[in-house]
Design a protein around this motif. Structure first.
Motif, PDB file in Angstrom:
ATOM      1  N   PHE A  11     -28.098  12.181 -44.501  1.00 13.87           N
ATOM      2  CA  PHE A  11     -27.013  12.327 -45.190  1.00 13.87           C
ATOM      3  C   PHE A  11     -26.812  13.365 -44.726  1.00 13.87           C
ATOM      4  CE2 PHE A  11     -30.302  10.188 -47.847  1.00 13.87           C
ATOM      5  CZ  PHE A  11     -30.232  10.273 -49.419  1.00 13.87           C
ATOM      6  N   ARG A  12     -25.703  14.511 -45.096  1.00 12.44           N
ATOM      7  CA  ARG A  12     -24.497  15.037 -44.883  1.00 12.44           C
ATOM      8  C   ARG A  12     -25.140  16.858 -45.453  1.00 12.44           C
ATOM      9  NH1 ARG A  12     -20.678  11.446 -42.500  1.00 12.44           N
ATOM     10  NH2 ARG A  12     -21.398  10.087 -44.770  1.00 12.44           N
ATOM     11  N   ARG A  38     -22.427   9.729 -38.958  1.00 10.04           N
ATOM     12  CA  ARG A  38     -23.487  10.783 -39.855  1.00 10.04           C
ATOM     13  C   ARG A  38     -24.472  11.685 -38.993  1.00 10.04           C
ATOM     14  NH1 ARG A  38     -24.575   4.821 -40.913  1.00 10.04           N
ATOM     15  NH2 ARG A  38     -22.857   3.906 -43.291  1.00 10.04           N
ATOM     16  N   THR A  39     -24.108  11.918 -38.050  1.00  3.93           N
ATOM     17  CA  THR A  39     -24.642  13.401 -37.577  1.00  3.93           C
ATOM     18  C   THR A  39     -25.116  14.360 -38.080  1.00  3.93           C
ATOM     19  OG1 THR A  39     -24.464  11.289 -35.341  1.00  3.93           O
ATOM     20  CG2 THR A  39     -25.091  13.875 -35.234  1.00  3.93           C
ATOM     21  N   ASP A 128     -34.668  -3.703 -37.930  1.00  5.85           N
ATOM     22  CA  ASP A 128     -33.083  -3.287 -37.595  1.00  5.85           C
ATOM     23  C   ASP A 128     -32.536  -3.425 -36.586  1.00  5.85           C
ATOM     24  OD1 ASP A 128     -30.974  -1.683 -38.819  1.00  5.85           O
ATOM     25  OD2 ASP A 128     -31.559  -0.053 -38.616  1.00  5.85           O
ATOM     26  N   HIS A 129     -31.559  -3.723 -36.154  1.00  3.93           N
ATOM     27  CA  HIS A 129     -30.345  -3.850 -35.281  1.00  3.93           C
ATOM     28  C   HIS A 129     -30.780  -2.819 -34.818  1.00  3.93           C
ATOM     29  CE1 HIS A 129     -27.634  -6.690 -37.844  1.00  3.93           C
ATOM     30  NE2 HIS A 129     -27.842  -6.236 -38.899  1.00  3.93           N
ATOM     31  N   SER A 130     -30.602  -3.040 -33.655  1.00  2.00           N
ATOM     32  CA  SER A 130     -30.272  -1.980 -32.234  1.00  2.00           C
ATOM     33  C   SER A 130     -29.682  -1.191 -32.629  1.00  2.00           C
ATOM     34  CB  SER A 130     -30.395  -2.839 -30.558  1.00  2.00           C
ATOM     35  OG  SER A 130     -29.304  -3.620 -30.823  1.00  2.00           O
ATOM     36  N   ALA A 131     -28.456  -0.891 -32.676  1.00  2.00           N
ATOM     37  CA  ALA A 131     -27.549   0.182 -32.511  1.00  2.00           C
ATOM     38  C   ALA A 131     -27.848   0.807 -33.866  1.00  2.00           C
ATOM     39  CB  ALA A 131     -25.934  -0.522 -33.130  1.00  2.00           C
ATOM     40  N   GLY A 132     -28.277   0.270 -35.052  1.00  3.01           N
ATOM     41  CA  GLY A 132     -28.350   1.118 -36.461  1.00  3.01           C
ATOM     42  C   GLY A 132     -27.124   1.169 -36.724  1.00  3.01           C
ATOM     43  N   GLY A 133     -27.305   1.223 -38.061  1.00  5.37           N
ATOM     44  CA  GLY A 133     -26.012   1.918 -39.599  1.00  5.37           C
ATOM     45  C   GLY A 133     -24.445   0.948 -39.121  1.00  5.37           C
ATOM     46  N   THR A 134     -25.070  -0.074 -39.188  1.00  7.21           N
ATOM     47  CA  THR A 134     -24.035  -1.450 -38.947  1.00  7.21           C
ATOM     48  C   THR A 134     -23.410  -2.067 -40.280  1.00  7.21           C
ATOM     49  OG1 THR A 134     -25.252  -2.994 -38.591  1.00  7.21           O
ATOM     50  CG2 THR A 134     -24.492  -1.672 -36.507  1.00  7.21           C
ATOM     51  N   GLY A 135     -24.162  -1.988 -40.990  1.00  5.31           N
ATOM     52  CA  GLY A 135     -24.000  -2.404 -42.777  1.00  5.31           C
ATOM     53  C   GLY A 135     -24.494  -3.848 -42.483  1.00  5.31           C
ATOM     54  N   GLU A 187     -23.487   4.204 -49.803  1.00  7.67           N
ATOM     55  CA  GLU A 187     -21.620   4.940 -49.845  1.00  7.67           C
ATOM     56  C   GLU A 187     -21.430   4.143 -50.078  1.00  7.67           C
ATOM     57  OE1 GLU A 187     -23.855   7.230 -45.312  1.00  7.67           O
ATOM     58  OE2 GLU A 187     -21.953   5.167 -45.510  1.00  7.67           O
ATOM     59  N   THR A 188     -20.102   4.266 -50.676  1.00  8.35           N
ATOM     60  CA  THR A 188     -18.683   3.749 -51.152  1.00  8.35           C
ATOM     61  C   THR A 188     -17.525   5.069 -50.143  1.00  8.35           C
ATOM     62  OG1 THR A 188     -19.403   2.907 -52.979  1.00  8.35           O
ATOM     63  CG2 THR A 188     -17.050   3.339 -52.816  1.00  8.35           C
ATOM     64  N   ASN A 189     -17.146   4.139 -48.768  1.00 12.02           N
ATOM     65  CA  ASN A 189     -15.885   5.089 -48.331  1.00 12.02           C
ATOM     66  C   ASN A 189     -16.950   6.146 -47.238  1.00 12.02           C
ATOM     67  OD1 ASN A 189     -13.518   2.752 -49.479  1.00 12.02           O
ATOM     68  ND2 ASN A 189     -13.257   4.377 -51.090  1.00 12.02           N
ATOM     69  N   GLY A 190     -17.463   5.101 -46.723  1.00 13.76           N
ATOM     70  CA  GLY A 190     -18.414   6.621 -45.929  1.00 13.76           C
ATOM     71  C   GLY A 190     -19.197   7.643 -46.430  1.00 13.76           C
ATOM     72  N   LYS A 191     -18.937   7.851 -48.261  1.00 12.82           N
ATOM     73  CA  LYS A 191     -19.872   8.945 -48.213  1.00 12.82           C
ATOM     74  C   LYS A 191     -20.541   8.304 -49.251  1.00 12.82           C
ATOM     75  CE  LYS A 191     -16.343  11.434 -48.775  1.00 12.82           C
ATOM     76  NZ  LYS A 191     -14.959  12.896 -49.505  1.00 12.82           N
ATOM     77  N   LYS A 192     -22.086   9.230 -49.399  1.00 13.11           N
ATOM     78  CA  LYS A 192     -22.944   8.721 -50.359  1.00 13.11           C
ATOM     79  C   LYS A 192     -22.393   8.797 -51.677  1.00 13.11           C
ATOM     80  CE  LYS A 192     -26.366   8.525 -47.990  1.00 13.11           C
ATOM     81  NZ  LYS A 192     -25.966   8.151 -46.393  1.00 13.11           N
TER      82      LYS A 192
END
Length: 212
Positions: A11-12, A38-39, A128-135, A187-192
């Protein structure tokens, strides 16, 4: 049967946090790993933490942080810490000693056999994947092995990695897990996406009704 925990992550904005809170999710996560899409900053974290009621976990996500970085963020009101790197059992023990805050430790499919090394130092296992946030989804065939280990250690097993409204039903139907963690899947197009959050929560509510 106990209810499956639902964590929404990445969340941002305040508006997105308010939407998640309205659904009474189990946990809301904030990415505190530098230079990720998403930082957020500690200043942003400070503005969003007060929006989350006590019953919802406030999770700070880190990757190979220093103890000082964890302590500084935790002091702002986090209720859980998620470690997404190569953090050692000794490092987890240090966090416990300093902050006594629950720890979610992430393991990739290739790291499952390391889970017992963390006995007594972590509170939730997250695959999870080691990288995370990969989709992209992890290999679900590794879940039964992880479940055997977490049951022996009496730890909840959460699953992440490419989860969305179209595949969570299969996941919770076929595997005995304790929680799910979504970021790109809401998310859609990178937004929640409010509609996607709605659909996930509705599917989980239907599952809980069926299992009661």
């Amino acid at each position: 049967m106990k209810q499956i925990s639902v964590k929404f992550c990445g969340f941002r904005t305040k508006d997105d946090v308010k939407t998640a809170v309205s659904h009474a999710v189990s946990a809301i996560g904030f990415i505190l790993v530098p230079d990720r899409k998403r930082t957020i900053s500690l200043l942003q974290l400070t503005s969003m933490i007060p929006l989350i009621p006590k019953q919802i976990e406030k999770v700070g996500v880190f990757q190979n942080p220093t103890l000082e970085e964890v302590n500084n963020a935790a002091s702002l009101g986090l209720s859980m810490v998620q470690l997404h790197g190569q953090e050692t059992p000794a490092f987890c023990q240090q966090i416990k000693k300093n902050k006594q805050i629950p720890i979610i430790k992430v393991f990739s499919e290739k790291e499952i056999q390391k889970i017992p090394l963390y006995e007594g130092y972590i509170d939730v296992v997250l695959l999870d994947h080691s990288a995370g946030g990969t989709g992209t989804t992890i290999d679900w065939s590794c879940i039964p092995v992880a479940k055997q280990l977490t049951e022996r250690l009496q730890l909840p097993l959460w699953i992440a990695g490419g989860l969305n409204e179209s595949n969570i039903e299969n996941l919770i139907r076929d595997y005995e897990i304790d929680g799910i963690d979504l970021s790109s899947g809401i998310e859609t197009n990178g937004k929640k996406d409010t509609q996607k959050m709605n659909k996930i929560i509705e599917r989980m509510k239907q599952h809980d009704k069926i299992e009661q």
